[in-house]
Design a protein around this motif. Structure first.
Motif, PDB file in Angstrom:
ATOM      1  N   LEU A  69     -18.811  11.318  45.162  1.00 57.14           N
ATOM      2  CA  LEU A  69     -18.076  10.370  44.332  1.00 57.14           C
ATOM      3  C   LEU A  69     -17.639   9.154  45.126  1.00 57.14           C
ATOM      4  O   LEU A  69     -17.700   8.031  44.629  1.00 57.14           O
ATOM      5  N   GLU A  70     -17.217   9.340  46.346  1.00 58.61           N
ATOM      6  CA  GLU A  70     -16.773   8.203  47.147  1.00 58.61           C
ATOM      7  C   GLU A  70     -17.918   7.229  47.398  1.00 58.61           C
ATOM      8  O   GLU A  70     -17.742   6.022  47.347  1.00 58.61           O
ATOM      9  N   GLU A  71     -19.111   7.753  47.660  1.00 54.30           N
ATOM     10  CA  GLU A  71     -20.235   6.897  48.004  1.00 54.30           C
ATOM     11  C   GLU A  71     -20.867   6.228  46.786  1.00 54.30           C
ATOM     12  O   GLU A  71     -21.258   5.079  46.828  1.00 54.30           O
ATOM     13  N   ASP A  72     -21.009   6.956  45.684  1.00 49.90           N
ATOM     14  CA  ASP A  72     -21.838   6.490  44.581  1.00 49.90           C
ATOM     15  C   ASP A  72     -21.072   6.061  43.335  1.00 49.90           C
ATOM     16  O   ASP A  72     -21.695   5.636  42.377  1.00 49.90           O
ATOM     17  N   LEU A  73     -19.764   6.176  43.323  1.00 52.19           N
ATOM     18  CA  LEU A  73     -19.018   5.889  42.106  1.00 52.19           C
ATOM     19  C   LEU A  73     -19.194   4.438  41.664  1.00 52.19           C
ATOM     20  O   LEU A  73     -19.473   4.177  40.494  1.00 52.19           O
ATOM     21  N   GLU A  74     -19.069   3.495  42.572  1.00 54.54           N
ATOM     22  CA  GLU A  74     -19.212   2.091  42.190  1.00 54.54           C
ATOM     23  C   GLU A  74     -20.640   1.791  41.724  1.00 54.54           C
ATOM     24  O   GLU A  74     -20.840   1.028  40.784  1.00 54.54           O
ATOM     25  N   LEU A  75     -21.614   2.399  42.360  1.00 51.89           N
ATOM     26  CA  LEU A  75     -23.001   2.203  41.957  1.00 51.89           C
ATOM     27  C   LEU A  75     -23.234   2.722  40.544  1.00 51.89           C
ATOM     28  O   LEU A  75     -23.858   2.055  39.714  1.00 51.89           O
ATOM     29  N   ASP A  78     -21.561   0.373  38.014  1.00 52.36           N
ATOM     30  CA  ASP A  78     -22.347  -0.855  37.859  1.00 52.36           C
ATOM     31  C   ASP A  78     -23.613  -0.616  37.042  1.00 52.36           C
ATOM     32  O   ASP A  78     -23.970  -1.442  36.194  1.00 52.36           O
ATOM     33  N   LEU A  79     -24.289   0.496  37.290  1.00 53.07           N
ATOM     34  CA  LEU A  79     -25.488   0.813  36.506  1.00 53.07           C
ATOM     35  C   LEU A  79     -25.151   0.996  35.032  1.00 53.07           C
ATOM     36  O   LEU A  79     -25.884   0.542  34.150  1.00 53.07           O
ATOM     37  N   LYS A  81     -22.565  -0.346  33.403  1.00 46.80           N
ATOM     38  CA  LYS A  81     -22.193  -1.643  32.845  1.00 46.80           C
ATOM     39  C   LYS A  81     -23.410  -2.490  32.526  1.00 46.80           C
ATOM     40  O   LYS A  81     -23.450  -3.205  31.529  1.00 46.80           O
ATOM     41  N   ASN A  82     -24.421  -2.425  33.404  1.00 46.41           N
ATOM     42  CA  ASN A  82     -25.606  -3.265  33.233  1.00 46.41           C
ATOM     43  C   ASN A  82     -26.637  -2.682  32.281  1.00 46.41           C
ATOM     44  O   ASN A  82     -27.576  -3.361  31.905  1.00 46.41           O
ATOM     45  N   LYS A  83     -26.466  -1.461  31.874  1.00 44.87           N
ATOM     46  CA  LYS A  83     -27.415  -0.831  30.959  1.00 44.87           C
ATOM     47  C   LYS A  83     -27.212  -1.416  29.560  1.00 44.87           C
ATOM     48  O   LYS A  83     -26.107  -1.486  29.060  1.00 44.87           O
ATOM     49  N   LYS A  84     -28.287  -1.819  28.943  1.00 51.05           N
ATOM     50  CA  LYS A  84     -28.195  -2.479  27.637  1.00 51.05           C
ATOM     51  C   LYS A  84     -27.927  -1.493  26.511  1.00 51.05           C
ATOM     52  O   LYS A  84     -27.029  -1.670  25.720  1.00 51.05           O
ATOM     53  N   GLU A  85     -28.716  -0.449  26.421  1.00 48.00           N
ATOM     54  CA  GLU A  85     -28.591   0.483  25.314  1.00 48.00           C
ATOM     55  C   GLU A  85     -27.704   1.665  25.726  1.00 48.00           C
ATOM     56  O   GLU A  85     -27.997   2.402  26.643  1.00 48.00           O
ATOM     57  N   ARG A  86     -26.576   1.812  25.015  1.00 51.07           N
ATOM     58  CA  ARG A  86     -25.652   2.895  25.337  1.00 51.07           C
ATOM     59  C   ARG A  86     -25.565   3.929  24.229  1.00 51.07           C
ATOM     60  O   ARG A  86     -24.852   4.895  24.353  1.00 51.07           O
ATOM     61  N   ASP A  87     -26.303   3.738  23.157  1.00 47.53           N
ATOM     62  CA  ASP A  87     -26.276   4.703  22.061  1.00 47.53           C
ATOM     63  C   ASP A  87     -27.087   5.909  22.449  1.00 47.53           C
ATOM     64  O   ASP A  87     -28.171   5.809  23.024  1.00 47.53           O
ATOM     65  N   MET A  88     -26.563   7.076  22.099  1.00 46.21           N
ATOM     66  CA  MET A  88     -27.279   8.319  22.355  1.00 46.21           C
ATOM     67  C   MET A  88     -27.942   8.768  21.072  1.00 46.21           C
ATOM     68  O   MET A  88     -27.287   8.886  20.041  1.00 46.21           O
ATOM     69  N   PRO A  89     -29.239   9.046  21.095  1.00 48.61           N
ATOM     70  CA  PRO A  89     -29.911   9.522  19.892  1.00 48.61           C
ATOM     71  C   PRO A  89     -29.422  10.922  19.542  1.00 48.61           C
ATOM     72  O   PRO A  89     -29.210  11.751  20.420  1.00 48.61           O
ATOM     73  N   LEU A  90     -29.261  11.163  18.250  1.00 55.86           N
ATOM     74  CA  LEU A  90     -28.797  12.487  17.801  1.00 55.86           C
ATOM     75  C   LEU A  90     -29.944  13.340  17.333  1.00 55.86           C
ATOM     76  O   LEU A  90     -30.920  13.028  16.872  1.00 55.86           O
TER      77      LEU A  90
END
Length: 90
Positions: A69-75, A78-79, A81-90
């Motif tokens: 978590l310490e190393e990769d949390l910001e990454l 950021d990923l 935030k930059n992802k366009k589609e956030r809807d999950m298909p049902l």
């Protein structure tokens, strides 16, 4: 002065220095191992059987979660935030 850095000790007592270095490798307690077994027993119960790969992955997450978590949390943030589609298909 640290014994490994002492030139006189290295020249006079090389065998004692080797034993000293080996003694540093011996764990002082079994607490880390006991925590690992305890975590494994919490994950894998009579009612929940896990495959070897799944148990291995969960154990690694459990044991190294703070470092990961310490190393990769910001990454990860950021990923996301930059992802366009956030809807999950049902």
């Amino acid at each position: 002065m640290h014994i490994a850095q002492d030139d006189i000790m290295q020249e006079s007592y090389p065998t004692v220095l080797q034993l000293y270095k080996l003694a540093l490798l011996v764990p002082q307690s079994t607490a880390v191992v006991e925590r690992g077994f305890s975590a494994m027993n919490d994950m894998c119960t009579d009612l929940r059987s896990l495959g070897q790969q799944t148990l291995d992955s969960l154990m690694r997450i459990n044991l190294y979660q703070e470092e990961l978590l310490e190393e990769d949390l910001e990454l990860v943030v950021d990923l996301f935030k930059n992802k366009k589609e956030r809807d999950m298909p049902l």
